[in-house]
Enzyme design. Structure first.
Site, PDB file in Angstrom:
ATOM      1  N   LYS A 190     -31.786  36.476  48.328  1.00 52.24           N
ATOM      2  CA  LYS A 190     -32.510  37.184  48.822  1.00 52.24           C
ATOM      3  C   LYS A 190     -32.628  37.521  49.313  1.00 52.24           C
ATOM      4  O   LYS A 190     -33.448  36.598  50.616  1.00 52.24           O
ATOM      5  CB  LYS A 190     -33.652  35.334  48.240  1.00 52.24           C
ATOM      6  CG  LYS A 190     -34.989  35.916  46.973  1.00 52.24           C
ATOM      7  CD  LYS A 190     -35.956  34.674  47.357  1.00 52.24           C
ATOM      8  CE  LYS A 190     -36.598  35.536  49.074  1.00 52.24           C
ATOM      9  NZ  LYS A 190     -37.760  37.058  49.555  1.00 52.24           N
ATOM     10  N   GLY A 208     -35.068  33.525  59.458  1.00 51.57           N
ATOM     11  CA  GLY A 208     -35.888  33.831  58.867  1.00 51.57           C
ATOM     12  C   GLY A 208     -37.426  33.050  59.976  1.00 51.57           C
ATOM     13  O   GLY A 208     -37.088  32.338  61.774  1.00 51.57           O
ATOM     14  N   SER A 209     -38.518  32.629  59.854  1.00 49.88           N
ATOM     15  CA  SER A 209     -39.572  31.901  60.779  1.00 49.88           C
ATOM     16  C   SER A 209     -39.195  30.450  60.532  1.00 49.88           C
ATOM     17  O   SER A 209     -38.745  30.008  60.196  1.00 49.88           O
ATOM     18  CB  SER A 209     -40.887  32.298  59.701  1.00 49.88           C
ATOM     19  OG  SER A 209     -41.478  31.500  58.249  1.00 49.88           O
ATOM     20  N   THR A 210     -39.763  29.662  62.117  1.00 46.24           N
ATOM     21  CA  THR A 210     -39.279  28.516  62.392  1.00 46.24           C
ATOM     22  C   THR A 210     -40.910  27.725  61.218  1.00 46.24           C
ATOM     23  O   THR A 210     -40.088  26.675  60.268  1.00 46.24           O
ATOM     24  CB  THR A 210     -39.997  28.207  62.980  1.00 46.24           C
ATOM     25  OG1 THR A 210     -39.371  28.216  64.185  1.00 46.24           O
ATOM     26  CG2 THR A 210     -40.024  26.733  64.041  1.00 46.24           C
ATOM     27  N   GLU A 211     -41.631  28.698  60.943  1.00 50.25           N
ATOM     28  CA  GLU A 211     -42.191  28.138  59.794  1.00 50.25           C
ATOM     29  C   GLU A 211     -41.326  27.890  57.805  1.00 50.25           C
ATOM     30  O   GLU A 211     -41.918  26.527  58.021  1.00 50.25           O
ATOM     31  CB  GLU A 211     -43.419  28.342  59.830  1.00 50.25           C
ATOM     32  CG  GLU A 211     -44.607  27.691  58.902  1.00 50.25           C
ATOM     33  CD  GLU A 211     -45.833  28.680  58.124  1.00 50.25           C
ATOM     34  OE1 GLU A 211     -45.346  30.565  58.604  1.00 50.25           O
ATOM     35  OE2 GLU A 211     -46.851  29.102  57.699  1.00 50.25           O
ATOM     36  N   VAL A 212     -41.202  28.430  57.480  1.00 49.78           N
ATOM     37  CA  VAL A 212     -40.024  28.707  56.311  1.00 49.78           C
ATOM     38  C   VAL A 212     -39.312  27.467  57.009  1.00 49.78           C
ATOM     39  O   VAL A 212     -38.982  26.572  56.360  1.00 49.78           O
ATOM     40  CB  VAL A 212     -40.204  29.734  56.145  1.00 49.78           C
ATOM     41  CG1 VAL A 212     -39.439  29.627  54.437  1.00 49.78           C
ATOM     42  CG2 VAL A 212     -41.475  30.164  55.257  1.00 49.78           C
ATOM     43  N   GLY A 213     -38.854  27.581  57.630  1.00 47.60           N
ATOM     44  CA  GLY A 213     -37.405  27.215  58.369  1.00 47.60           C
ATOM     45  C   GLY A 213     -37.572  25.443  57.694  1.00 47.60           C
ATOM     46  O   GLY A 213     -36.598  24.287  57.543  1.00 47.60           O
ATOM     47  N   GLU A 243     -31.470  29.870  60.918  1.00 52.31           N
ATOM     48  CA  GLU A 243     -31.518  30.312  62.095  1.00 52.31           C
ATOM     49  C   GLU A 243     -33.258  30.729  62.061  1.00 52.31           C
ATOM     50  O   GLU A 243     -33.141  31.818  61.219  1.00 52.31           O
ATOM     51  CB  GLU A 243     -30.586  31.892  61.725  1.00 52.31           C
ATOM     52  CG  GLU A 243     -29.014  31.448  61.575  1.00 52.31           C
ATOM     53  CD  GLU A 243     -28.760  31.202  63.464  1.00 52.31           C
ATOM     54  OE1 GLU A 243     -29.722  31.657  64.747  1.00 52.31           O
ATOM     55  OE2 GLU A 243     -27.476  31.244  63.080  1.00 52.31           O
ATOM     56  N   CYS A 293     -35.484  38.630  66.408  1.00 48.40           N
ATOM     57  CA  CYS A 293     -35.789  36.878  66.919  1.00 48.40           C
ATOM     58  C   CYS A 293     -35.141  36.581  68.138  1.00 48.40           C
ATOM     59  O   CYS A 293     -36.027  35.776  68.570  1.00 48.40           O
ATOM     60  CB  CYS A 293     -35.141  36.319  65.570  1.00 48.40           C
ATOM     61  SG  CYS A 293     -32.908  36.965  66.030  1.00 48.40           S
ATOM     62  N   GLU A 316     -44.388  33.721  68.688  1.00 48.09           N
ATOM     63  CA  GLU A 316     -43.786  34.635  68.126  1.00 48.09           C
ATOM     64  C   GLU A 316     -44.578  35.492  67.538  1.00 48.09           C
ATOM     65  O   GLU A 316     -45.446  34.779  66.832  1.00 48.09           O
ATOM     66  CB  GLU A 316     -43.054  33.864  67.621  1.00 48.09           C
ATOM     67  CG  GLU A 316     -41.486  35.216  67.055  1.00 48.09           C
ATOM     68  CD  GLU A 316     -40.220  34.333  66.547  1.00 48.09           C
ATOM     69  OE1 GLU A 316     -41.176  34.263  65.033  1.00 48.09           O
ATOM     70  OE2 GLU A 316     -39.724  35.539  66.442  1.00 48.09           O
TER      71      GLU A 316
END
Ligand code: NAP
Ligand code: MG
Length: 492
Positions: free
Chosen positions: A189, A242-247, A264, A298, A396
């Site tokens: 995706k 992607g972002s740490t939040e979504v990770g 990552e 990143c 970030e």
């Protein structure tokens, strides 16, 4: 070269089970040219049923004998063929990437196209080099029996790959190339802002001869299609950049499902300039570390630590580069910095700069969104001479925004560099090897560069400490990420 280089019509269909597909309910969303703000295409907004179809296609392709049980050399050959096709269609792919993502055309050619071909070829080589080992056991029972034991690496299964918008084609290849080399099948995706090159990549993979269902692409929103993919019971492994939040969201779901996950995530990478550095090299290097790809990297060097005695010289030099940077379309040869990826992202970056100023940061260069059409933000340098706890130092930005801080001794700089939730990259600028080695020892980061920054290679492991992620991509390490160990014990 310009957007007219798009000799092919833009592909706007998903790619599922070897065929183009719209969304089940016909819904689409718009993608834009960030240099103008113009809509360039509508792509399918995948439903849960579309995700289901893609995952089942990948599952069938995984269970069949026509992929994972192929001789490894056959998988290698297909990946090499795909690399050739990416190069043959390089001008078209590069133009498509610059049109949709905004980066300079030269970087689209060199990194998105050239890098993708390089990664595909490197990973193709791994297909024939996946190995287990033999193990001498100490089992002594029953007395007359001996044992022969070994390990083998087997593909982990159906992989969900979810990627961001900063290097759309290259990030897709970073996921699919090793997964396919290992015999996995994939549903990818892309980010909703930048789906176009991934759709073309899937078509080229089909042309190369990958069996239907081995590599599928669904376009859709993270919260719907992305989440449906992650929680799908037929997915064995999620690989996410992607972002740490979504990770964190994805990591929680995978933990609860006991799915394998590689994450990552974000960064806030320090650039540590030592007082013995070559100042020209450090100034140009630090500017490149933050302004490359408009800060949407990143590992962007977003925190600068400079000896107090060299602060004005170094920060002033970087600010001079920022002020003289030519903004414009990535297709224009005179352009040195293109737009940010979206209006929403431009507003977020401009908002974080304003917050930095309101919290006491000094705007040394840039400082606002540009008035021109499209999604531009001026390259910005924020001075933080008093070492205030600015939000823009902790969080970030993912844009062309550097915060500069003075230090008095190197240990203090290392401690400040490590006082971050993140640990993705770091660089040190010095002409003394022993001082470089001390910073390498002290800094908590997945990659430490000396007198360079942002350099990646398919042979060198890449990933984050702390909130920057879990796992490593590239190199030998990536094979472990897409395979399981099967231990074999034979009594004789
Ligand atoms: P993002 O918002 O985290 O999105 C990344 C991907 O995840 C997109 O495809 C997104 O889909 C999808 N997604 C969003 N919510 C989801 C959910 N609940 N479930 C499943 N998928 C979901 O990140 P971004 O803004 O695209 O990219 C910037 C971030 O990526 C930065 O933090 C950057 O540091 C990080 N990054 C890290 C690396 C690395 O190697 N460590 C490399 C590049 C970028 P939508 O696009 O549809 O929202
Ligand atoms: Mg998003």
């Amino acid at each position: 070269m310009n957007r007219q280089t798009l000799t092919h019509p833009i592909r706007t269909q998903m790619f599922i089970d070897g065929r183009c597909a719209g969304s089940g309910d016909g819904r689409t969303f718009a993608v834009f040219d960030p240099a103008t703000g113009d809509e360039i295409a509508q792509v399918p907004d995948a439903t849960d049923a579309d995700v289901d179809a893609a995952v089942f296609a990948a599952r069938r392709a995984f269970e069949a004998d026509t992929w994972r049980r192929l001789p490894p050399a056959a998988r290698e050959r297909l990946l090499l063929k795909l690399a050739d096709l990416v190069e043959q269609h390089g001008d078209e792919l590069a133009a498509l990437e610059t049109l949709n993502q905004g980066k300079l055309l030269g970087f689209s050619k060199m990194l998105e196209v050239g890098g993708s071909a390089q990664w595909l070829r490197y990973m193709a080589g791994w297909a024939t080099k996946i190995e287990g080992s033999t193990v001498d056991l100490s089992l002594a029972f029953p007395p007359s029996v001996r044992y022969n034991a070994s390990t083998r690496r087997v593909p982990v299964g159906v992989v969900a790959a979810i990627v961001p918008w900063n290097f759309p084609l290259l990030m897709a290849v970073w996921k699919i190339a090793p997964a396919l080399a290992c015999g996995c099948t994939v549903v990818l995706k892309p980010a909703e802002e930048t789906p176009l090159t991934a759709l073309r990549l899937a078509e080229l993979a089909h042309e190369a001869g990958f069996p239907p269902g081995v590599f599928n692409v669904v376009t859709g929103r993270g919260e719907t299609a992305g989440a449906a993919l992650v929680r799908h019971p037929q997915i064995d492994k999620v690989t996410f950049t992607g972002s740490t939040e979504v990770g964190r969201i994805i990591g929680r779901q995978c933990a609860s499902d006991l799915k394998r996950a590689s994450l990552e995530l974000g960064g806030k990478s320090p650039v540590i300039v030592l007082d013995d550095c070559d100042p020209r090299r450090a100034i140009e290097g630090a500017a490149g570390a933050i302004f490359f790809n408009h800060g949407q990297v990143c590992t962007a060097g977003s925190r600068l630590y400079v000896p107090r005695s060299r602060y004005d010289e170094i920060v002033g030099g970087i600010a001079q580069i920022a002020r003289s940077t030519v903004l414009g379309s990535g297709f224009d040869a005179a352009t040195q910095m293109g737009p940010l990826v979206s209006a929403r992202h431009r507003d977020k970056v401009a908002g974080m700069i304003a917050q930095g100023r309101d919290e006491g940061g000094e705007i040394v260069a840039g400082g606002r969104a540009s008035d021109r059409p499209g999604f531009f933000v001026e390259p910005t340098v924020i001075g933080n001479f008093d070492n205030r706890p600015l939000t823009v130092v902790a969080e970030e930005v993912f844009g062309p925004v550097l915060v500069a801080m003075p230090y008095d001794d190197v240990d203090e700089a290392i401690a400040a560099a490590n006082a971050s939730a993140y640990g993705l990259g770091a660089s040190v600028w010095t002409s003394q090897l022993d001082r470089a080695l001390r910073v390498i020892d002290g800094v908590e980061a997945g990659t430490v560069w000396v007198n360079t920054h942002n350099m990646v290679d398919p042979a060198l492991p890449f990933g984050g400490f702390k909130a920057s992620g879990i796992g490593r991509e590239h190199g030998r390490a990536i094979i472990d990420a897409y395979t399981e160990t099967k231990s074999v014990c034979i009594a004789y």
